[in-house]
Each structure stands twice: as structure tokens, then as C-alpha cells.
Design an enzyme around this catalytic site. Structure first.
Site, PDB file in Angstrom:
ATOM      1  N   ARG A 160       0.812  -1.225   0.000  1.00 46.43           N
ATOM      2  CA  ARG A 160       0.000   0.000   0.000  1.00 46.43           C
ATOM      3  C   ARG A 160       0.848   1.279   0.000  1.00 46.43           C
ATOM      4  O   ARG A 160       0.439   2.302   0.555  1.00 46.43           O
ATOM      5  CB  ARG A 160      -0.971   0.038   1.194  1.00 46.43           C
ATOM      6  CG  ARG A 160      -2.025  -1.049   1.204  1.00 46.43           C
ATOM      7  CD  ARG A 160      -2.994  -0.931   0.039  1.00 46.43           C
ATOM      8  NE  ARG A 160      -4.161  -1.784   0.182  1.00 46.43           N
ATOM      9  CZ  ARG A 160      -4.217  -3.067  -0.201  1.00 46.43           C
ATOM     10  NH1 ARG A 160      -3.166  -3.657  -0.746  1.00 46.43           N
ATOM     11  NH2 ARG A 160      -5.338  -3.750  -0.039  1.00 46.43           N
ATOM     12  N   SER A 235     -10.889  -0.802   2.525  1.00 47.94           N
ATOM     13  CA  SER A 235     -10.206  -0.897   3.830  1.00 47.94           C
ATOM     14  C   SER A 235      -9.876   0.501   4.325  1.00 47.94           C
ATOM     15  O   SER A 235      -9.185   1.240   3.638  1.00 47.94           O
ATOM     16  CB  SER A 235      -8.896  -1.661   3.693  1.00 47.94           C
ATOM     17  OG  SER A 235      -9.108  -2.935   3.169  1.00 47.94           O
ATOM     18  N   GLU A 331      -5.462   3.824   6.018  1.00 48.34           N
ATOM     19  CA  GLU A 331      -4.987   3.635   4.649  1.00 48.34           C
ATOM     20  C   GLU A 331      -5.564   4.733   3.759  1.00 48.34           C
ATOM     21  O   GLU A 331      -4.953   5.168   2.787  1.00 48.34           O
ATOM     22  CB  GLU A 331      -5.459   2.258   4.144  1.00 48.34           C
ATOM     23  CG  GLU A 331      -4.805   1.838   2.862  1.00 48.34           C
ATOM     24  CD  GLU A 331      -5.706   1.069   1.932  1.00 48.34           C
ATOM     25  OE1 GLU A 331      -5.705   1.380   0.731  1.00 48.34           O
ATOM     26  OE2 GLU A 331      -6.421   0.164   2.400  1.00 48.34           O
TER      27      GLU A 331
HETATM   28  N1  EPU Z   1     -10.912 -10.659   9.764  1.00 48.83           N
HETATM   29  C1  EPU Z   1     -11.749 -10.765  10.859  1.00 48.83           C
HETATM   30  N2  EPU Z   1     -12.878  -9.984  10.905  1.00 48.83           N
HETATM   31  C2  EPU Z   1     -13.190  -9.125   9.903  1.00 48.83           C
HETATM   32  C3  EPU Z   1     -12.339  -9.016   8.797  1.00 48.83           C
HETATM   33  C4  EPU Z   1     -11.205  -9.791   8.755  1.00 48.83           C
HETATM   34  O1  EPU Z   1     -11.504 -11.518  11.790  1.00 48.83           O
HETATM   35  O2  EPU Z   1     -14.242  -8.458  10.026  1.00 48.83           O
HETATM   36  C5  EPU Z   1      -9.688 -11.489   9.726  1.00 48.83           C
HETATM   37  C6  EPU Z   1      -9.906 -12.942   9.391  1.00 48.83           C
HETATM   38  O3  EPU Z   1      -8.970 -13.653  10.153  1.00 48.83           O
HETATM   39  C7  EPU Z   1      -9.515 -13.040   7.934  1.00 48.83           C
HETATM   40  C8  EPU Z   1      -8.402 -12.005   7.853  1.00 48.83           C
HETATM   41  O4  EPU Z   1      -8.799 -10.980   8.754  1.00 48.83           O
HETATM   42  O5  EPU Z   1      -9.064 -14.308   7.614  1.00 48.83           O
HETATM   43  C9  EPU Z   1      -8.193 -11.424   6.484  1.00 48.83           C
HETATM   44  O6  EPU Z   1      -9.407 -10.852   6.010  1.00 48.83           O
HETATM   45  P1  EPU Z   1      -9.645 -10.539   4.461  1.00 48.83           P
HETATM   46  O7  EPU Z   1      -9.300 -11.730   3.646  1.00 48.83           O
HETATM   47  O8  EPU Z   1     -10.999  -9.959   4.303  1.00 48.83           O
HETATM   48  O9  EPU Z   1      -8.515  -9.490   4.128  1.00 48.83           O
HETATM   49  P2  EPU Z   1      -8.005  -8.194   4.882  1.00 48.83           P
HETATM   50  O10 EPU Z   1      -6.606  -8.425   5.302  1.00 48.83           O
HETATM   51  O11 EPU Z   1      -8.984  -7.776   5.916  1.00 48.83           O
HETATM   52  C10 EPU Z   1      -6.937  -7.183   2.696  1.00 48.83           C
HETATM   53  C11 EPU Z   1      -6.975  -5.890   1.921  1.00 48.83           C
HETATM   54  C12 EPU Z   1      -8.258  -5.783   1.120  1.00 48.83           C
HETATM   55  C13 EPU Z   1      -8.326  -6.982   0.175  1.00 48.83           C
HETATM   56  C14 EPU Z   1      -8.285  -8.257   1.012  1.00 48.83           C
HETATM   57  C15 EPU Z   1      -8.259  -9.501   0.179  1.00 48.83           C
HETATM   58  C16 EPU Z   1      -5.673  -4.318   3.247  1.00 48.83           C
HETATM   59  C17 EPU Z   1      -5.688  -3.091   4.080  1.00 48.83           C
HETATM   60  N3  EPU Z   1      -6.869  -4.762   2.818  1.00 48.83           N
HETATM   61  O12 EPU Z   1      -7.992  -7.136   3.670  1.00 48.83           O
HETATM   62  O13 EPU Z   1      -8.169  -4.606   0.340  1.00 48.83           O
HETATM   63  O14 EPU Z   1      -9.515  -6.949  -0.606  1.00 48.83           O
HETATM   64  O15 EPU Z   1      -7.075  -8.265   1.811  1.00 48.83           O
HETATM   65  O16 EPU Z   1      -7.011  -9.674  -0.392  1.00 48.83           O
HETATM   66  O17 EPU Z   1      -4.601  -4.847   2.975  1.00 48.83           O
HETATM   67  C18 EPU Z   1      -8.727  -2.298   0.246  1.00 48.83           C
HETATM   68  O18 EPU Z   1      -7.518  -2.067   0.300  1.00 48.83           O
HETATM   69  O19 EPU Z   1      -9.583  -1.381   0.154  1.00 48.83           O
HETATM   70  C19 EPU Z   1      -9.188  -3.676   0.325  1.00 48.83           C
HETATM   71  C20 EPU Z   1     -10.480  -3.989   0.388  1.00 48.83           C
END
Ligand code: EPU
Length: 335
Positions: A160, A235, A331
Site C-alpha cells: 500500500r 479498507s 490507509e
Molecule cells: N478478519 C476478521 N474480521 C473481519 C475481517 C477480517 O476476523 O471483520 C480477519 C480474518 O482472520 C480473515 C483475515 O482478517 O481471515 C483477512 O481478512 P480478508 O481476507 O478480508 O482481508 P483483509 O486483510 O482484511 C486485505 C486488503 C483488502 C483486500 C483483502 C483480500 C488491506 C488493508 N486490505 O484485507 O483490500 O480486498 O485483503 O485480499 O490490505 C482495500 O484495500 O480497500 C481492500 C479492500
């Protein structure tokens, strides 16, 4: 120059915040962009408005970069270099590439915003980042009014992050982005758990680019709110990268804490998990809230102001710091 006074920006930011621009101009051609930048007015550059939170009216000339066009610049049997102008809608561009049979950005389906802003924060999702296929980008130097080319390495990409958010902040306007994509032997990336689950649900073993894109779209739609229905900027926070030591300390108190290893000494912790554990998931404070399916996303239920969303984000940051000893950083650009 067709400058509009007192333009509402509600339809120009995906959070749907009703802030105003003192002056506003939409620019459709490079020459007009150079003319505006050369006018020496105080400018605010606006792309797709998908990664910002407006907390006040903008007392500057807001320049909406609306340059359109896509073209194949070079190709051989295996690869193609495609150029998209900054004002192209990102998701439409992704779908166009898939229709042409060009692979590499299908995992980035359905991300809101325009092509020109994708390199600034090195957008990423489901195991793929823009840096993996970005060949170069063209940007207008706001001082010299020359268009310059940045190679992938010169963009200094990181999670990012890019040079355009750091050393060169506000010095360039990205006008076009070039991607190197595959024409055959596509390296489809399905290792991100949710994609595999989605594909096996549909009984797909050798997924095409379209299959991967459809799986990503299905996952995003199940978790992430559509900005047209519920204002948001994806995010709101970055996933914090902390030292192994800090992680061990937090984990001793919270044994279920998930993590991804980043290097020998650092790990990334999902901020969504921290926010959910802190009890904020699905909570609403006036018209500002935390999304019910993905705690990393803050939403505007209708008439939230930018300041209300910021107040909520600060409450979340303070609570996480007190509860887990981990600082989480926004972010989204707070204006
Ligand atoms: N999780 C929770 N509760 C929640 C959300 C997430 O417990 O409400 C935990 C779970 O353990 C899950 C883990 O977080 O397994 C990862 O969640 P997710 O796969 O939804 O990914 P993220 O790390 O929360 C990142 C990016 C997203 C992208 C997803 C998928 C960032 C800041 N965000 O989210 O990007 O779509 O991975 O690759 O790195 C964005 O930047 O706007 C965005 C949506």
C-alpha cells in the site's frame, strides 16, 4: 477553462461525503491538464475518489482527471503491453483485459476507483498487487509541465505504498499506466484461500481468467459494501506490520490472533480481526459505522460527515492500542 464554482463532491468520492469544492474542473485531455496546472492556481487533484475521506470543503481548484482511452502498445506471442489513461474506470479496464484474453490483473476485479490512482497506493487484493504487472506509468511533473515515465522500480512499491505517496507526494499527476500482461500460459493466482473455496464450490478445476475474476467478484460482493449503495473507501486501515517480539507479546494474551509472516522479524496482523475482537464490527454511531461483514471497512449510512468518520476511526485506533498494544494506521487519505 470551464471552471465550476461551489461544486458538491458527493458524487466524486465513494464515501459519499457532501463536501464542496470552491472551484472544480473536469479535464479530458492532456493539453487541458497542462493548461490548468500551468495556471499556478492552488490545486487539489481528484481521481476516482475511492481512497479519500473529505472532512472539509476544499478551498482550492479541484481538478478531476478524466483522461480516457486504452491501447495495445506492444505485443508478441506471449505478452502484451497495454496502456490505460488515468481516468479509465479500473474495474471496466480489468474486464476489458479479460475479454481480450490478457492475464495478470483478474484478482483485482471490482476494486473501485480509476486507473490513475492504482499505483499511488499499490492496490492489492487476493494475493496480487498492481506492482506485479505494472510496466511503467506516465506522470505530469507539476513544476516543469513535462510528462515523465516511471519504471516499475522507480515507483518504489511496497505494501500500500509508492514513491507518489512519499518523496514525490503532490509533485506529479499520473496520466497513464502501462501493464505487461500475459497472452497465454497465464499464471492464475488462486492460492488465496477464499478463491480456491469459491472455485471448488463451482466445481472448477482449471480456472480461466474469467473464472478467477468471477470468483473474486463473488467474494468481494459477499464481504465488501458496494459504494453505490453504502458509502465507503474499502479498507479504512492498513493491516499493521509489527515486530515478531510485539506479536509474541500480544499473542500470549490473545492466542487466537491470526498473522502472516512478512520477514524474519516482522509479521502482519489483520486489522479486521483486531477491530472485530474489540467489538466494533457492525456497530453504528449516527450515520458512521463499521461494516457488518468486514470490520476493516468504515461506512457512511447517508449523511455522516468526514469528521464523524474520523472520530470513529480514532476511537477504534485508541481501543485497539489499549487492548492489544498495536497501533493501526489509516490507509485512506484524510483530507
Ligand atoms: N478478519 C476478521 N474480521 C473481519 C475481517 C477480517 O476476523 O471483520 C480477519 C480474518 O482472520 C480473515 C483475515 O482478517 O481471515 C483477512 O481478512 P480478508 O481476507 O478480508 O482481508 P483483509 O486483510 O482484511 C486485505 C486488503 C483488502 C483486500 C483483502 C483480500 C488491506 C488493508 N486490505 O484485507 O483490500 O480486498 O485483503 O485480499 O490490505 C482495500 O484495500 O480497500 C481492500 C479492500
Amino acid at each position: 477553462m470551464n471552471i465550476i464554482q461551489n461544486q458538491s463532491l458527493k458524487n466524486y468520492n465513494t464515501f459519499g461525503i457532501d463536501a464542496k469544492a470552491k472551484e472544480f474542473i473536469a479535464v479530458n485531455a492532456i493539453d487541458s491538464l497542462i493548461e490548468v496546472v500551468g495556471s499556478k492556481k492552488d490545486l487539489f487533484i481528484l481521481g476516482g475518489g475511492s481512497n479519500m475521506l473529505l472532512t472539509q470543503d476544499i478551498q482550492k481548484l479541484v481538478v478531476h482527471v478524466n483522461l480516457k482511452g486504452r491501447a495495445i502498445i506492444e505485443e508478441n506471442e506471449d505478452f502484451v503491453i497495454v496502456k490505460a489513461q488515468a481516468g479509465e474506470n479500473w474495474h471496466e479496464f480489468v474486464l476489458w483485459c479479460i475479454d481480450q484474453g490478457f492475464g495478470g490483473i483478474e484478482n483485482l476485479s471490482l476494486i473501485p476507483g480509476n486507473v490513475g490512482t492504482t499505483p499511488i497506493q499499490n492496490i492489492g487484493a487476493y494475493g496480487v498487487e498492481i506492482k506485479d504487472t505494472l510496466f511503467s506509468c506516465e506522470a505530469l511533473n507539476r513544476k516543469t509541465l513535462q510528462i515523465e515515465t516511471f519504471t516499475n522500480a522507480q515507483c518504489q512499491f511496497d505494501y500500500r505504498e509508492s514513491v507518489f505517496k512519499n518523496e514525490l507526494k503532490e509533485q506529479y499527476i499520473i496520466t497513464a499506466v502501462l501493464f505487461q500482461l500475459t497472452k497465454k500460459n497465464h499464471a492464475v493466482s488462486t492460492t488465496y484461500g477464499a478463491i480456491e473455496t469459491e472455485l471448488s464450490k463451482q466445481n472448477i478445476q482449471n480456472p480461466t481468467l474469467k473464472d478467477v475474476s468471477n470468483a473474486v467478484i463473488a467474494i468481494r460482493q459477499s464481504k465488501l459494501p458496494d459504494p453505490k449503495e453504502l458509502g465507503n473507501s474499502g479498507s479504512f486501515f492498513k493491516n499493521p506490520i509489527i515486530s515478531k517480539e510485539a506479536y509474541e507479546k500480544a499473542k500470549a494474551l490473545h492466542p487466537d490472533m491470526p498473522h502472516y509472516v512478512v520477514s524474519e522479524n516482522s509479521v502482519k496482523v489483520p486489522a479486521g480481526w483486531l477491530i472485530e475482537q474489540a467489538g466494533f464490527k457492525g456497530k453504528r454511531f449516527g450515520d458512521a459505522g463499521v461494516h457488518k461483514n468486514q470490520a476493516l471497512v468504515l461506512v457512511n449510512y447517508g449523511t455522516a460527515t468526514g469528521s464523524e468518520v474520523v472520530a470513529l476511526s480514532q476511537l477504534i485506533q485508541q481501543t485497539i492500542l489499549a487492548q492489544f498494544g498495536i497501533a493501526i494506521e489509516a490507509e485512506v487519505n484524510i483530507i
